[in-house]
Design a protein around this motif. Structure first.
Motif, mmCIF file in Angstrom:
data_model
loop_
_atom_site.group_PDB
_atom_site.id
_atom_site.type_symbol
_atom_site.label_atom_id
_atom_site.label_comp_id
_atom_site.label_asym_id
_atom_site.label_seq_id
_atom_site.Cartn_x
_atom_site.Cartn_y
_atom_site.Cartn_z
ATOM 1 N N ASN A 137 4.758 10.884 -3.318
ATOM 2 C CA ASN A 137 5.397 11.718 -2.302
ATOM 3 C C ASN A 137 4.512 12.868 -1.865
ATOM 4 O O ASN A 137 4.593 13.329 -0.725
ATOM 5 C CB ASN A 137 6.734 12.262 -2.797
ATOM 6 N N SER A 138 3.661 13.346 -2.730
ATOM 7 C CA SER A 138 2.801 14.486 -2.403
ATOM 8 C C SER A 138 1.519 14.083 -1.664
ATOM 9 O O SER A 138 0.767 14.947 -1.219
ATOM 10 C CB SER A 138 2.439 15.247 -3.675
ATOM 11 N N LEU A 187 0.818 -1.216 0.000
ATOM 12 C CA LEU A 187 0.000 0.000 0.000
ATOM 13 C C LEU A 187 0.849 1.261 0.000
ATOM 14 O O LEU A 187 0.563 2.212 -0.723
ATOM 15 C CB LEU A 187 -0.948 0.000 1.194
ATOM 16 N N VAL A 188 1.897 1.266 0.802
ATOM 17 C CA VAL A 188 2.766 2.445 0.870
ATOM 18 C C VAL A 188 3.356 2.754 -0.501
ATOM 19 O O VAL A 188 3.459 3.921 -0.896
ATOM 20 C CB VAL A 188 3.877 2.246 1.925
#
Length: 73
Positions: A63-64, A57-58
């Motif tokens: 990044n935003s 999931l990560v």
């Protein structure tokens, strides 16, 4: 230290529990694969054996992205 009481019977998989040792504060910070999760054990289902799913999931996030629970804002 916590122990589960009863069985999971809801869609969020949160179970009833009782503190058997230590602080009754269930707010925790868990680090896994360079990610840090902050949550209250009494309101969140957490299973460290799902590490691969957490990592999957990560990797879907940019990044935003901001990931949060609106009840804590």
């Amino acid at each position: 230290m916590l122990t589960k009481i009863g069985e999971i019977q809801n869609v969020y998989r949160v179970f009833d529990m009782v503190v058997i040792a230590g602080s009754s504060n269930l707010s925790v910070r868990v680090s896994q694969n360079d990610c840090h999760y902050v949550f209250d054990y009494s309101t969140v289902y957490w299973n460290s054996r799902l590490e691969n799913e957490h990592e999957r999931l990560v990797h879907l996030f940019k990044n935003s992205d901001v990931i949060c629970n609106h009840t804590y804002i």
